[in-house]
Design a protein around this motif. Sequence first.
Motif, PDB file in Angstrom:
ATOM      1  N   GLU A 199       0.827  -1.200   0.000  1.00 15.56           N
ATOM      2  CA  GLU A 199       0.000   0.000   0.000  1.00 15.56           C
ATOM      3  C   GLU A 199       0.862   1.251   0.000  1.00 15.56           C
ATOM      4  O   GLU A 199       2.016   1.234   0.454  1.00 15.56           O
ATOM      5  N   SER A 200       0.269   2.330  -0.475  1.00 18.85           N
ATOM      6  CA  SER A 200       0.911   3.642  -0.410  1.00 18.85           C
ATOM      7  C   SER A 200      -0.175   4.704  -0.445  1.00 18.85           C
ATOM      8  O   SER A 200      -1.340   4.416  -0.742  1.00 18.85           O
ATOM      9  N   GLY A 201       0.213   5.922  -0.125  1.00 18.49           N
ATOM     10  CA  GLY A 201      -0.718   7.036  -0.235  1.00 18.49           C
ATOM     11  C   GLY A 201      -1.268   7.563   1.070  1.00 18.49           C
ATOM     12  O   GLY A 201      -1.967   8.577   1.093  1.00 18.49           O
ATOM     13  N   GLY A 202      -0.976   6.882   2.158  1.00 20.85           N
ATOM     14  CA  GLY A 202      -1.461   7.379   3.435  1.00 20.85           C
ATOM     15  C   GLY A 202      -0.751   8.661   3.842  1.00 20.85           C
ATOM     16  O   GLY A 202       0.259   9.046   3.257  1.00 20.85           O
ATOM     17  N   GLY A 203      -1.315   9.328   4.833  1.00 23.64           N
ATOM     18  CA  GLY A 203      -0.701  10.558   5.298  1.00 23.64           C
ATOM     19  C   GLY A 203      -1.621  11.307   6.229  1.00 23.64           C
ATOM     20  O   GLY A 203      -2.588  10.750   6.752  1.00 23.64           O
ATOM     21  N   SER A 204      -1.308  12.573   6.424  1.00 24.28           N
ATOM     22  CA  SER A 204      -2.102  13.423   7.308  1.00 24.28           C
ATOM     23  C   SER A 204      -2.910  14.403   6.484  1.00 24.28           C
ATOM     24  O   SER A 204      -2.417  14.970   5.503  1.00 24.28           O
ATOM     25  N   VAL A 205      -4.136  14.612   6.903  1.00 31.13           N
ATOM     26  CA  VAL A 205      -5.022  15.512   6.176  1.00 31.13           C
ATOM     27  C   VAL A 205      -5.987  16.144   7.167  1.00 31.13           C
ATOM     28  O   VAL A 205      -6.296  15.558   8.212  1.00 31.13           O
ATOM     29  N   GLN A 206      -6.439  17.323   6.853  1.00 27.08           N
ATOM     30  CA  GLN A 206      -7.440  17.958   7.694  1.00 27.08           C
ATOM     31  C   GLN A 206      -8.817  17.398   7.376  1.00 27.08           C
ATOM     32  O   GLN A 206      -9.071  16.909   6.264  1.00 27.08           O
ATOM     33  N   ALA A 207      -9.683  17.477   8.343  1.00 23.97           N
ATOM     34  CA  ALA A 207     -11.052  17.029   8.140  1.00 23.97           C
ATOM     35  C   ALA A 207     -11.645  17.767   6.934  1.00 23.97           C
ATOM     36  O   ALA A 207     -11.444  18.966   6.756  1.00 23.97           O
ATOM     37  N   GLY A 208     -12.355  16.988   6.114  1.00 23.25           N
ATOM     38  CA  GLY A 208     -12.896  17.539   4.884  1.00 23.25           C
ATOM     39  C   GLY A 208     -11.996  17.370   3.687  1.00 23.25           C
ATOM     40  O   GLY A 208     -12.417  17.577   2.541  1.00 23.25           O
ATOM     41  N   GLY A 209     -10.767  16.971   3.930  1.00 23.44           N
ATOM     42  CA  GLY A 209      -9.804  16.789   2.861  1.00 23.44           C
ATOM     43  C   GLY A 209      -9.921  15.431   2.188  1.00 23.44           C
ATOM     44  O   GLY A 209     -10.821  14.639   2.491  1.00 23.44           O
ATOM     45  N   SER A 210      -8.997  15.180   1.274  1.00 17.51           N
ATOM     46  CA  SER A 210      -9.026  13.962   0.476  1.00 17.51           C
ATOM     47  C   SER A 210      -7.659  13.285   0.449  1.00 17.51           C
ATOM     48  O   SER A 210      -6.624  13.939   0.575  1.00 17.51           O
ATOM     49  N   LEU A 211      -7.697  11.968   0.277  1.00 22.43           N
ATOM     50  CA  LEU A 211      -6.492  11.181   0.071  1.00 22.43           C
ATOM     51  C   LEU A 211      -6.814  10.065  -0.903  1.00 22.43           C
ATOM     52  O   LEU A 211      -7.967   9.623  -0.993  1.00 22.43           O
ATOM     53  N   ARG A 212      -5.793   9.598  -1.598  1.00 20.37           N
ATOM     54  CA  ARG A 212      -5.959   8.465  -2.501  1.00 20.37           C
ATOM     55  C   ARG A 212      -4.937   7.398  -2.137  1.00 20.37           C
ATOM     56  O   ARG A 212      -3.733   7.636  -2.213  1.00 20.37           O
ATOM     57  N   LEU A 213      -5.451   6.261  -1.738  1.00 23.45           N
ATOM     58  CA  LEU A 213      -4.588   5.140  -1.400  1.00 23.45           C
ATOM     59  C   LEU A 213      -4.430   4.226  -2.615  1.00 23.45           C
ATOM     60  O   LEU A 213      -5.370   4.065  -3.397  1.00 23.45           O
ATOM     61  N   SER A 214      -3.259   3.651  -2.727  1.00 25.25           N
ATOM     62  CA  SER A 214      -2.992   2.706  -3.805  1.00 25.25           C
ATOM     63  C   SER A 214      -2.457   1.410  -3.230  1.00 25.25           C
ATOM     64  O   SER A 214      -1.798   1.412  -2.181  1.00 25.25           O
ATOM     65  N   CYS A 215      -2.722   0.334  -3.919  1.00 31.26           N
ATOM     66  CA  CYS A 215      -2.215  -0.975  -3.503  1.00 31.26           C
ATOM     67  C   CYS A 215      -1.814  -1.734  -4.767  1.00 31.26           C
ATOM     68  O   CYS A 215      -2.635  -1.909  -5.670  1.00 31.26           O
ATOM     69  N   VAL A 216      -0.579  -2.128  -4.816  1.00 33.19           N
ATOM     70  CA  VAL A 216      -0.106  -2.878  -5.972  1.00 33.19           C
ATOM     71  C   VAL A 216       0.145  -4.320  -5.563  1.00 33.19           C
ATOM     72  O   VAL A 216       0.716  -4.594  -4.507  1.00 33.19           O
ATOM     73  N   ALA A 217      -0.323  -5.225  -6.397  1.00 30.79           N
ATOM     74  CA  ALA A 217      -0.160  -6.659  -6.139  1.00 30.79           C
ATOM     75  C   ALA A 217       0.939  -7.236  -7.014  1.00 30.79           C
ATOM     76  O   ALA A 217       1.081  -6.847  -8.178  1.00 30.79           O
ATOM     77  N   SER A 218       1.694  -8.152  -6.469  1.00 34.00           N
ATOM     78  CA  SER A 218       2.728  -8.837  -7.238  1.00 34.00           C
ATOM     79  C   SER A 218       2.732 -10.298  -6.862  1.00 34.00           C
ATOM     80  O   SER A 218       2.111 -10.708  -5.878  1.00 34.00           O
ATOM     81  N   GLY A 219       3.437 -11.096  -7.656  1.00 35.38           N
ATOM     82  CA  GLY A 219       3.461 -12.527  -7.430  1.00 35.38           C
ATOM     83  C   GLY A 219       2.408 -13.215  -8.285  1.00 35.38           C
ATOM     84  O   GLY A 219       2.100 -12.768  -9.388  1.00 35.38           O
TER      85      GLY A 219
END
Length: 125
Positions: free
Chosen positions: A6-26
């Motif tokens: 996974e990637s894309g986590g972080g800190s944000v203020q309420a009302g804000g936006s984030l986009r998480l990504s998850c890449v699969a391998s194998g």
Amino acid sequence: LVRLVESGGGSVQAGGSLRLSCVASGNTYPIVIMGWFRQAPGKEREGVAAIYTGDFTTYYADSVKGRFTISRDNAKKEVYLEMNNLKYEDAAVYYCAADTVYPISPLTPHVYTYWGQGTPVTVSS
């Protein structure tokens, strides 16, 4: 064996936006479903959203409906979680999960075999 990162986590203020990504391998070919889960301190892990890799049917927890969107890029072997209008109670470690068996309950953590290491999301008021 399937590896999820996974990637894309972080800190944000309420009302804000984030986009998480998850890449699969194998050995990803048999994967039929992928999901996002979260776990806040002192709470059980809960399902947030899930998507079937075949027909892209999606499932959402009631708490995130209308705010979060799960999507999948099969060519890139990635799944995304677009999170909008984040609330304080959305803060948690978010995990990506996958399985090769069609689950009866796509938002139930224990039906998933493969898990990422998690990415933290912090929401400040």
